[in-house]
Design a protein around this motif. Sequence first.
Motif, mmCIF file in Angstrom:
data_model
loop_
_atom_site.group_PDB
_atom_site.id
_atom_site.type_symbol
_atom_site.label_atom_id
_atom_site.label_comp_id
_atom_site.label_asym_id
_atom_site.label_seq_id
_atom_site.Cartn_x
_atom_site.Cartn_y
_atom_site.Cartn_z
ATOM 1 N N TYR A 87 -0.703 4.086 -20.628
ATOM 2 C CA TYR A 87 -1.424 5.333 -20.559
ATOM 3 C C TYR A 87 -2.017 4.186 -19.570
ATOM 4 O O TYR A 87 -3.517 5.282 -18.836
ATOM 5 C CB TYR A 87 -2.085 5.005 -22.109
ATOM 6 N N GLY A 88 -2.416 2.929 -19.622
ATOM 7 C CA GLY A 88 -3.239 2.769 -18.675
ATOM 8 C C GLY A 88 -2.904 2.470 -17.308
ATOM 9 O O GLY A 88 -3.691 1.694 -16.314
ATOM 10 N N LEU A 89 -1.895 2.606 -17.414
ATOM 11 C CA LEU A 89 -1.408 3.271 -15.520
ATOM 12 C C LEU A 89 -1.697 3.885 -14.828
ATOM 13 O O LEU A 89 -2.037 4.825 -15.289
ATOM 14 C CB LEU A 89 0.231 3.040 -15.590
ATOM 15 N N PRO A 90 -2.607 2.818 -13.606
ATOM 16 C CA PRO A 90 -3.222 4.113 -12.719
ATOM 17 C C PRO A 90 -2.250 5.063 -11.994
ATOM 18 O O PRO A 90 -2.912 6.464 -11.803
ATOM 19 C CB PRO A 90 -4.081 3.135 -11.760
ATOM 20 N N GLU A 91 -1.257 5.034 -11.608
ATOM 21 C CA GLU A 91 -0.522 6.432 -11.222
ATOM 22 C C GLU A 91 -0.123 7.108 -11.966
ATOM 23 O O GLU A 91 0.963 8.200 -11.891
ATOM 24 C CB GLU A 91 1.357 5.409 -10.157
ATOM 25 N N MET A 92 -0.388 6.557 -13.242
ATOM 26 C CA MET A 92 0.986 8.124 -14.738
ATOM 27 C C MET A 92 -1.173 8.459 -15.294
ATOM 28 O O MET A 92 -0.619 9.833 -15.575
ATOM 29 C CB MET A 92 0.913 7.450 -15.161
ATOM 30 N N HIS A 93 -1.627 8.063 -15.241
ATOM 31 C CA HIS A 93 -3.485 8.361 -15.837
ATOM 32 C C HIS A 93 -3.432 9.720 -15.376
ATOM 33 O O HIS A 93 -4.084 10.349 -16.112
ATOM 34 C CB HIS A 93 -3.665 7.066 -15.861
ATOM 35 N N LEU A 97 -3.359 12.808 -18.641
ATOM 36 C CA LEU A 97 -4.747 13.816 -18.356
ATOM 37 C C LEU A 97 -4.609 15.336 -17.992
ATOM 38 O O LEU A 97 -4.922 15.965 -18.678
ATOM 39 C CB LEU A 97 -5.975 13.280 -17.674
ATOM 40 N N GLN A 98 -4.138 15.900 -17.449
ATOM 41 C CA GLN A 98 -3.565 17.020 -16.602
ATOM 42 C C GLN A 98 -2.498 17.517 -17.383
ATOM 43 O O GLN A 98 -2.856 18.906 -17.750
ATOM 44 C CB GLN A 98 -3.014 16.525 -15.713
ATOM 45 N N GLY A 107 -7.205 4.951 -30.064
ATOM 46 C CA GLY A 107 -8.296 4.221 -28.905
ATOM 47 C C GLY A 107 -8.063 4.024 -27.564
ATOM 48 O O GLY A 107 -8.015 3.252 -26.467
ATOM 49 N N LEU A 108 -6.945 5.228 -27.465
ATOM 50 C CA LEU A 108 -6.644 5.652 -26.054
ATOM 51 C C LEU A 108 -8.008 6.395 -25.335
ATOM 52 O O LEU A 108 -7.493 7.516 -25.585
ATOM 53 C CB LEU A 108 -4.685 5.424 -25.251
ATOM 54 N N GLY A 109 -8.587 5.878 -23.980
ATOM 55 C CA GLY A 109 -9.393 7.448 -23.677
ATOM 56 C C GLY A 109 -9.809 7.883 -24.129
ATOM 57 O O GLY A 109 -10.255 7.080 -26.491
ATOM 58 N N LEU A 127 6.238 11.017 -25.461
ATOM 59 C CA LEU A 127 4.596 12.079 -24.351
ATOM 60 C C LEU A 127 4.949 11.514 -23.218
ATOM 61 O O LEU A 127 5.100 12.118 -21.830
ATOM 62 C CB LEU A 127 3.970 12.534 -25.539
ATOM 63 N N MET A 128 4.390 9.773 -23.216
ATOM 64 C CA MET A 128 4.625 9.783 -22.090
ATOM 65 C C MET A 128 5.643 9.506 -21.235
ATOM 66 O O MET A 128 5.933 10.102 -20.485
ATOM 67 C CB MET A 128 3.177 8.217 -22.126
ATOM 68 N N LEU A 129 6.483 8.829 -21.711
ATOM 69 C CA LEU A 129 7.825 8.877 -21.380
ATOM 70 C C LEU A 129 8.188 10.269 -20.669
ATOM 71 O O LEU A 129 8.665 10.570 -19.526
ATOM 72 C CB LEU A 129 9.111 7.774 -21.728
ATOM 73 N N THR A 130 7.838 11.139 -21.153
ATOM 74 C CA THR A 130 8.237 13.082 -21.042
ATOM 75 C C THR A 130 7.905 12.918 -19.524
ATOM 76 O O THR A 130 8.375 13.627 -18.233
ATOM 77 C CB THR A 130 8.123 13.870 -21.572
#
Length: 346
Positions: A87-93, A97-98, A107-109, A127-130
């Motif tokens: 979740y904290g990866l700048p390139e994926m964050h 959100l989108q 506790g994430l976001g 969901l993040m891996l998707t």
Amino acid sequence: MNNPFTLSFGKKPVQYISRITQTAEIIENFTAAQPPNQIYMITGVRGSGKTVMMTNIAGEIKKRKDWIVLELNPNRDLLQSLAARLYGLPEMHPAFLQAKLDFSAFGLGVSLENAVPVTDIENAIELMLTELRKRNRRLLIAIDEVTDCAHIRVFSSSFQIFLRQEYPVFLLMTGLFENIYDLQNEKSLTFLYRAPKIMLGALNFTAIRKKYMDIFNLDMEAAGGMAGLTSGYPFAFQVLGYLYWENRDNGPIEEVLPEYDQYLAEYVYDKIWSELSDLDRKILAVMAESGETKVKEIRNRTDMKSSLFSVYRDRLKRKGVLDTGKYGEISFALPRFAEFVMIQML
């Protein structure tokens, strides 16, 4: 010039002898268009270079723009850690959100309007891996010194699910052989049996000799003598080089052997010895006292039946203590371990 050798475990030393073939195998498998393996396990005795090799591989893969590399702490909740790191990866964050992925329950976001909060950590990771898969990104997870503990078992079970769902995830783990063995024997983790295992043995003698020749300006015979004292053991290569660098103006290499033995004992051998059984120690004591290498003679001296002796011989091989490469013979795999054993018998 500072001493180019190091006594620290895990940190990549200045003078590093790469395991070219094994490193290339893992990188080529992971980065293939259709990867044949998505898990590798690196194992070996303490000081064999497991962590350094893992770090080297992770560093090489991290240079590729389509890869994300995360190293996780095996002593923490690995699923929670993985979710937080992703979740904290700048390139994926922005992508998360989108997609209106609400992970506030962990506790994430923050809570997102008109989005249903995700309440299962495994589902959150999926969901993040998707999102990673949509963007043709691959994820390498590196875990150093795994043990058969709850955090590793839970994570490994989840990772198996990620593989079945064909997510672009890859796992590189290191651990002592007995820890890897215990982990893969868990009933729910038998898939780890199929994972390729890289057993780190001795470093190439010629490579060690060449390093010593270049660093200390030695001839081939002198450098070969030093290389022989290491038996190809990576930590010994560092220790002997370190001590000789500090004492190179004080006489021949033999002058540093007492200190060399002390470092090997205090950093590695004492721990190995403490984890051996009485019968393990009995076999090693007979070998050290007699200098015998023939299996039949050692078995007779220890008064052990062939079937029982084979069990302990294989145990000591897996622990990295014995070399069983010659048929009908065994020998010490670690440098000056016979001398160490003799001291323990006093």
